[in-house]
Design an enzyme around this catalytic site. Structure first.
Site, mmCIF file in Angstrom:
data_model
loop_
_atom_site.group_PDB
_atom_site.id
_atom_site.type_symbol
_atom_site.label_atom_id
_atom_site.label_comp_id
_atom_site.label_asym_id
_atom_site.label_seq_id
_atom_site.Cartn_x
_atom_site.Cartn_y
_atom_site.Cartn_z
ATOM 1 N N LYS A 67 -31.487 -2.798 -92.814
ATOM 2 C CA LYS A 67 -30.988 -4.012 -93.477
ATOM 3 C C LYS A 67 -31.910 -5.209 -93.223
ATOM 4 O O LYS A 67 -31.482 -6.256 -92.735
ATOM 5 C CB LYS A 67 -29.560 -4.322 -93.024
ATOM 6 C CG LYS A 67 -28.561 -3.206 -93.295
ATOM 7 C CD LYS A 67 -27.154 -3.599 -92.853
ATOM 8 C CE LYS A 67 -26.170 -2.477 -93.084
ATOM 9 N NZ LYS A 67 -26.362 -1.350 -92.118
ATOM 10 N N LEU A 68 -33.157 -5.064 -93.617
ATOM 11 C CA LEU A 68 -34.132 -6.118 -93.374
ATOM 12 C C LEU A 68 -33.752 -7.397 -94.111
ATOM 13 O O LEU A 68 -33.317 -7.371 -95.262
ATOM 14 C CB LEU A 68 -35.520 -5.664 -93.825
ATOM 15 C CG LEU A 68 -36.089 -4.400 -93.171
ATOM 16 C CD1 LEU A 68 -37.514 -4.168 -93.656
ATOM 17 C CD2 LEU A 68 -36.052 -4.499 -91.656
ATOM 18 N N HIS A 69 -33.946 -8.521 -93.444
ATOM 19 C CA HIS A 69 -33.719 -9.827 -94.068
ATOM 20 C C HIS A 69 -34.470 -10.864 -93.251
ATOM 21 O O HIS A 69 -34.072 -11.204 -92.134
ATOM 22 C CB HIS A 69 -32.226 -10.154 -94.125
ATOM 23 C CG HIS A 69 -31.929 -11.472 -94.777
ATOM 24 N ND1 HIS A 69 -32.497 -11.841 -95.976
ATOM 25 C CD2 HIS A 69 -31.139 -12.503 -94.397
ATOM 26 C CE1 HIS A 69 -32.051 -13.048 -96.309
ATOM 27 N NE2 HIS A 69 -31.237 -13.472 -95.365
ATOM 28 N N ARG A 180 -14.889 9.277 -96.200
ATOM 29 C CA ARG A 180 -14.120 10.026 -95.211
ATOM 30 C C ARG A 180 -13.509 11.259 -95.868
ATOM 31 O O ARG A 180 -12.855 11.142 -96.914
ATOM 32 C CB ARG A 180 -12.995 9.156 -94.628
ATOM 33 C CG ARG A 180 -13.480 7.948 -93.827
ATOM 34 C CD ARG A 180 -14.082 8.394 -92.505
ATOM 35 N NE ARG A 180 -14.480 7.280 -91.667
ATOM 36 C CZ ARG A 180 -15.682 6.727 -91.656
ATOM 37 N NH1 ARG A 180 -16.615 7.165 -92.492
ATOM 38 N NH2 ARG A 180 -15.974 5.741 -90.827
#
Length: 232
Positions: A67-69, A180
């Site tokens: 989750k690069l930011h 799930r």
């Protein structure tokens, strides 16, 4: 919707485990029932990136859920480093500047997935964070921006898959956590579906963690999930 030649590719097992040794044991137990593994923060910070490179060299597919930011140059160079590890998927947050930088750095073998809204969020969480839009509208807007920028796919809950597909078109990937098997507890996910429901909703890849990693027979659980998606 893109189709994989191998139905096992639709299932991504989340290796949310404390160390590489535990991950190696699980992968060995599952064997050829699974072809695709996700590595997030917990394992990445415990030697998981080197492990991801080894998995890729062994023929497995890897999903680096980082989750690069950050500022554009930092994201671009980080994406290049992930590509060098042989990763198949890498996540970035769905902010326009971040996504543009990721597209510049991805190379030819890596696919960039934009995280629209975390599947642990509901409308109350979004409001608390200062967003005026409800989750469904926020997801749709960010998916549309991602498609315009050239992102390869979207991470979203199965509940938003239809709206996302409408905005990214038939060739974009949809990857869904919060899956799930029937009868399993939802855990900390608030927007969940079963594997069969997700596949019927047009999901390309489902991410499953604890129902497999915590099972007495993880290989058998993985095989049942793949079969459920094939039958959907």
């Amino acid at each position: 919707m893109p189709e994989s030649a191998d139905p096992r590719d639709r299932l991504i097992v989340a290796l949310d485990l404390p160390d590489v040794e535990a991950a190696e044991r699980l992968v060995a137990r599952i064997g050829d029932a699974v072809t695709f593994y996700k590595i997030g923060y917990r394992l990445a910070y415990a030697g998981g990136l080197d492990f991801a490179a080894r998995l890729a060299k062994s023929g497995k597919k890897t999903f680096l859920d980082l989750k690069l930011h950050d500022i554009g140059n930092t994201v671009e160079e980080g994406v290049r480093s992930a590509s060098a590890l042989g990763a198949t998927f890498l996540t970035v947050h769905a902010y326009p500047q971040t996504m543009r930088a990721a597209v510049r750095g991805r190379g030819s073998g890596l696919k960039i997935l934009a995280v629209t809204v975390l599947t642990s969020y509901d409308d109350a969480d979004a409001a608390e964070a200062g967003y005026a839009l409800p989750v469904a509208d926020l997801v749709a807007r960010r998916a549309e921006q991602a498609a315009e920028i050239g992102i390869d796919g979207i991470v979203c809950s199965a509940a938003e898959a239809g709206a996302v597909r409408h905005r990214i078109g038939p060739s974009g990937l949809i990857v869904t956590p919060g899956i799930r098997p029937a009868g399993a507890e939802a855990g900390d996910q608030k927007r969940v579906m079963t594997p069969g429901q997700a596949r019927a909703a047009g999901i390309d890849h489902v991410v499953v963690g604890r129902p497999i990693t915590g099972a007495d027979d993880p290989r058998a659980v993985a095989q049942r999930i793949v079969a459920e998606m094939e039958d959907a």
